[in-house]
Design a protein around this motif. Structure first.
Motif, PDB file in Angstrom:
ATOM      1  N   MET A  87      -5.240  -0.725  -0.382  1.00  0.00           N
ATOM      2  CA  MET A  87      -6.505  -1.029  -1.075  1.00  0.00           C
ATOM      3  C   MET A  87      -6.271  -2.212  -2.017  1.00  0.00           C
ATOM      4  O   MET A  87      -5.136  -2.549  -2.354  1.00  0.00           O
ATOM      5  N   GLY A  88      -7.344  -2.852  -2.409  1.00  0.00           N
ATOM      6  CA  GLY A  88      -7.254  -4.027  -3.266  1.00  0.00           C
ATOM      7  C   GLY A  88      -8.230  -5.085  -2.791  1.00  0.00           C
ATOM      8  O   GLY A  88      -9.058  -4.848  -1.906  1.00  0.00           O
ATOM      9  N   ASP A  89      -8.112  -6.307  -3.356  1.00  0.00           N
ATOM     10  CA  ASP A  89      -9.078  -7.347  -3.001  1.00  0.00           C
ATOM     11  C   ASP A  89      -8.564  -8.300  -1.923  1.00  0.00           C
ATOM     12  O   ASP A  89      -9.144  -9.355  -1.701  1.00  0.00           O
ATOM     13  N   PHE A  90      -7.481  -7.934  -1.236  1.00  0.00           N
ATOM     14  CA  PHE A  90      -6.991  -8.789  -0.150  1.00  0.00           C
ATOM     15  C   PHE A  90      -7.999  -8.772   1.004  1.00  0.00           C
ATOM     16  O   PHE A  90      -8.713  -7.781   1.208  1.00  0.00           O
ATOM     17  N   LYS A 130      -1.227 -13.870  -0.458  1.00  0.00           N
ATOM     18  CA  LYS A 130      -0.350 -13.394  -1.528  1.00  0.00           C
ATOM     19  C   LYS A 130      -0.971 -13.545  -2.920  1.00  0.00           C
ATOM     20  O   LYS A 130      -0.476 -12.974  -3.892  1.00  0.00           O
ATOM     21  N   ASP A 131      -2.023 -14.338  -3.023  1.00  0.00           N
ATOM     22  CA  ASP A 131      -2.698 -14.483  -4.319  1.00  0.00           C
ATOM     23  C   ASP A 131      -3.650 -13.322  -4.588  1.00  0.00           C
ATOM     24  O   ASP A 131      -4.248 -13.253  -5.670  1.00  0.00           O
ATOM     25  N   CYS A 132      -3.785 -12.454  -3.588  1.00  0.00           N
ATOM     26  CA  CYS A 132      -4.707 -11.320  -3.721  1.00  0.00           C
ATOM     27  C   CYS A 132      -3.952 -10.049  -4.096  1.00  0.00           C
ATOM     28  O   CYS A 132      -2.730  -9.972  -4.017  1.00  0.00           O
ATOM     29  N   GLU A 133      -4.703  -9.057  -4.467  1.00  0.00           N
ATOM     30  CA  GLU A 133      -4.162  -7.774  -4.894  1.00  0.00           C
ATOM     31  C   GLU A 133      -4.077  -6.825  -3.699  1.00  0.00           C
ATOM     32  O   GLU A 133      -5.046  -6.635  -2.974  1.00  0.00           O
ATOM     33  N   ARG A 134      -2.894  -6.231  -3.500  1.00  0.00           N
ATOM     34  CA  ARG A 134      -2.739  -5.219  -2.441  1.00  0.00           C
ATOM     35  C   ARG A 134      -1.866  -4.078  -2.960  1.00  0.00           C
ATOM     36  O   ARG A 134      -0.671  -4.248  -3.196  1.00  0.00           O
ATOM     37  N   TYR A 135      -2.480  -2.934  -3.144  1.00  0.00           N
ATOM     38  CA  TYR A 135      -1.755  -1.697  -3.429  1.00  0.00           C
ATOM     39  C   TYR A 135      -1.655  -0.904  -2.127  1.00  0.00           C
ATOM     40  O   TYR A 135      -2.513  -1.021  -1.247  1.00  0.00           O
ATOM     41  N   SER A 136      -0.613  -0.097  -2.017  1.00  0.00           N
ATOM     42  CA  SER A 136      -0.536   0.771  -0.841  1.00  0.00           C
ATOM     43  C   SER A 136       0.124   2.095  -1.188  1.00  0.00           C
ATOM     44  O   SER A 136       0.933   2.180  -2.124  1.00  0.00           O
ATOM     45  N   LEU A 137      -0.255   3.111  -0.448  1.00  0.00           N
ATOM     46  CA  LEU A 137       0.345   4.438  -0.531  1.00  0.00           C
ATOM     47  C   LEU A 137       0.934   4.762   0.834  1.00  0.00           C
ATOM     48  O   LEU A 137       0.260   4.593   1.857  1.00  0.00           O
ATOM     49  N   ILE A 138       2.187   5.197   0.858  1.00  0.00           N
ATOM     50  CA  ILE A 138       2.830   5.608   2.109  1.00  0.00           C
ATOM     51  C   ILE A 138       3.201   7.072   1.965  1.00  0.00           C
ATOM     52  O   ILE A 138       4.034   7.437   1.121  1.00  0.00           O
ATOM     53  N   TYR A 139       2.567   7.922   2.758  1.00  0.00           N
ATOM     54  CA  TYR A 139       2.797   9.364   2.725  1.00  0.00           C
ATOM     55  C   TYR A 139       3.818   9.710   3.814  1.00  0.00           C
ATOM     56  O   TYR A 139       3.615   9.397   4.989  1.00  0.00           O
ATOM     57  N   TYR A 140       4.891  10.383   3.429  1.00  0.00           N
ATOM     58  CA  TYR A 140       5.908  10.711   4.437  1.00  0.00           C
ATOM     59  C   TYR A 140       6.578  12.035   4.104  1.00  0.00           C
ATOM     60  O   TYR A 140       6.318  12.641   3.055  1.00  0.00           O
TER      61      TYR A 140
END
Length: 580
Positions: free
Chosen positions: A506-509, A550-560
């Motif tokens: 999620m983010g503005d990428f 790369k100038d944009c915001e990207r968060y991520s969640l990895i469930y394992y």
């Protein structure tokens, strides 16, 4: 809603996906190699050598005919009953291939997890004892064996091949093989100590002259070899893979970790594969002859494979990347190598253009995304968007944190909650709580993990709430969540995972960027769109994050999940991709 049924294997449950992926691979493969309508058998150099000596190929390398004259016999010489008490068919017993003179037996590559001497088929006119006493060579390589009972019945055995099994200790009966000359225990899980190598028993074998311990991960230093040599003075040759020397051979590896690999380069995308997998790909997917490890090392195999891809057009010849991978051997002294295929450094810089197919994850409601983004932005506000102390530095990310399920350490979590709420500086209270009654004797590391979870518990709860809506079964199995900011590239495999994982970004990428790329087959890469979506892939296949602004915001969640029952891999993805 997808349900992960443990009693049904992934290969069975998603057989239709595996078939579709194979059809995609076949379509592009036969355009270049029309004769390979099916993948070639997994032949190895030793198979060809054994065939020249009169041994048939391993069962996994040939198609069995229905009228095969081989019959399954028990140790009394009669035909084995292949029906159980309910009249259902039982799995046929895997039988050894016997040489014409009756002195050599092979059970190579039979998917064996247990072994019995009854698997050595004897002629009707001979007794089991007399037949076993004439065996001088036994090959049980490339199985999943952890023990080898019955060795004491092979008094004249001179060669024992245990290569590529699951042995963490040598067989306990090895001390009975008083005629043994050659022991191949390469590619197992042995350690350089007396109990694992059964040194006390090996010392009693006067004719033992060669021990092969190559590619045992824990037996890889010069002092390990020196120690074993000192304990076994009668052994003339002890083979060990000295990992420092291997790493110094030019072209063996690029990048000391995934973080140092350029994900655009084909070499980077192949790097996480083991050398055996690279050799098999050359044979099965490109129709080449097997390479001998004694003649062609990893660097040579990689050069051949990159050349094969380039010849088929899967590398952009006109657009080589100026930013090369950093080779671990670039600054190392050149050492002698056995490869007959020269390492061609220029092939490393070719940009991959394998066939890409696409999948969409399951959408997450915007309200839940917004709640998560508030918490995630709070996390990076506290720790920094660029955190030099981030967890898992082997992955290229600006910030990286792992949250562990509270169910795993419920007692420790309670202590951590007490620490977090105790803002009066009374640290001794928390220490006494840890030791009180011995009920919460957790390591400092466990307490730190629990304290971190308590601090970011809202991220965990919101993340699990989103997952529960998509896959409630996996939500129960999930043991960790990797929380990341600025995760880029990093081709790797998740060797510690015991099943597939879910990714959620999620983010503005921009949309259409920053998905999860996973190698679905030799020539096909599946790209899972995880922006504001939960996408399931199997991270035990090579995977990386696709390019994004790369100038944009990207968060991520990895469930394992780790530590649960191991789920045998099926396909790399779990729905049929689109070729658009």
């Amino acid at each position: 809603m997808p349900i992960m049924e443990l009693e049904i294997s992934l290969a069975e449950e998603y057989a239709h996906v595996a078939k579709a992926l194979e059809e995609m691979e076949t379509q592009v493969r036969i355009q270049h190699i029309p004769s390979l309508e099916e993948r070639a058998p997994p032949l190895e150099a030793d198979d060809l050598k054994q065939e020249e000596l009169g041994f048939p190929l391993p069962v996994s390398c040939v198609k069995i005919k229905e009228d095969d004259e081989n019959i399954i016999m028990d140790d009394s010489g009669g035909d084995v009953d292949n029906d159980n008490d309910n009249g259902e068919k039982k799995q046929p017993m895997a039988l050894a291939i016997i040489s014409k003179d009756g002195t050599e037996a092979s059970l190579k590559r039979r998917k064996l997890k247990t072994f019995s001497m009854t698997q050595i088929q004897i002629p009707r006119e001979q007794s089991l004892t007399s037949f076993l006493s004439q065996l001088t060579y036994l090959n049980v390589s490339q199985n999943e064996l952890m023990d080898l009972p019955g060795l004491s019945s092979l008094p004249n055995l001179t060669t024992l091949n245990l290569e590529r099994n699951w042995f963490n200790t040598l067989p306990s009966e090895i001390g009975h093989l008083h005629q043994l000359q050659t022991l191949n225990a390469s590619r197992n899980f042995l350690r350089p100590n007396a109990s694992s190598l059964q040194l006390t028993y090996l010392q009693t074998l006067p004719h033992l002259t060669l021990i092969d311990l190559l590619y045992n991960q824990k037996c890889g230093r010069l002092h390990h070899r020196t120690h074993v040599q000192s304990q076994l003075p009668q052994v003339q040759t002890i083979k060990m893979t000295l990992w420092e020397e291997v790493g110094n051979v030019p072209g063996t590896y690029v990048g000391s970790s995934a973080a140092e690999r350029n994900p655009l380069l084909l070499r980077s995308q192949l790097e996480p594969l083991g050398t055996v997998a690279l050799r098999r790909r050359l044979v099965q997917d490109f129709g080449q002859r097997p390479t001998d490890a004694a003649e062609v090392d990893r660097a040579g195999v990689m050069s051949r494979l990159l050349e094969a891809y380039t010849n088929e057009g899967w590398v952009d010849k006109n657009n080589y990347c100026e930013s090369e991978n950093k080779s671990k051997s670039d600054t190392a002294a050149t050492t002698t190598t056995t490869t007959t295929t020269p390492y061609v450094k220029g092939l490393d810089t070719g940009i991959a253009k394998r066939k890409r197919v696409h999948l969409e994850g399951t959408p997450v409601p915007q309200t839940k995304i917004d709640e998560l983004l508030i918490e995630l932005r709070g996390w990076t506000a506290r720790t920094g968007k660029l955190n030099k102390n981030r967890e898992r530095p082997s992955i290229q990310a600006s910030n990286y944190m792992i949250l562990r399920s509270p169910k795993l350490d419920e007692g420790v979590t309670a202590v951590a909650a007490n620490i977090c709420t105790n803002t009066s500086g009374e640290g001794n209270g928390s220490s006494s709580a840890m030791n009180k009654g011995g009920s919460t004797r957790a390591s400092r590391r466990a307490v730190r993990k629990a304290k971190k979870l308590e601090q970011y518990r809202k991220i965990w709860d919101l993340a699990m709430d989103a997952l529960h809506d998509v896959d409630e079964v996996f939500a129960e199995r999930c043991t960790e969540i990797a929380v990341t900011f600025g995760f880029t590239g990093s081709p790797h495999r998740d060797k510690q995972n015991c099943g597939p994982f879910y990714g959620f970004a999620m983010g503005d990428f921009p949309g259409g960027q920053g998905g999860i790329c996973v190698e679905a087959s030799a020539r096909v890469v599946a790209v899972m769109n995880t922006k504001n979506r939960l996408g399931r892939v199997d991270g035990r296949y090579v995977h990386w994050v696709d390019s994004y602004d790369k100038d944009c915001e990207r968060y991520s969640l990895i469930y394992y999940e780790t530590g649960n029952d191991y789920i045998t891999p099926g396909p790399a993805v779990f729905s049929i991709p689109s070729e658009e």
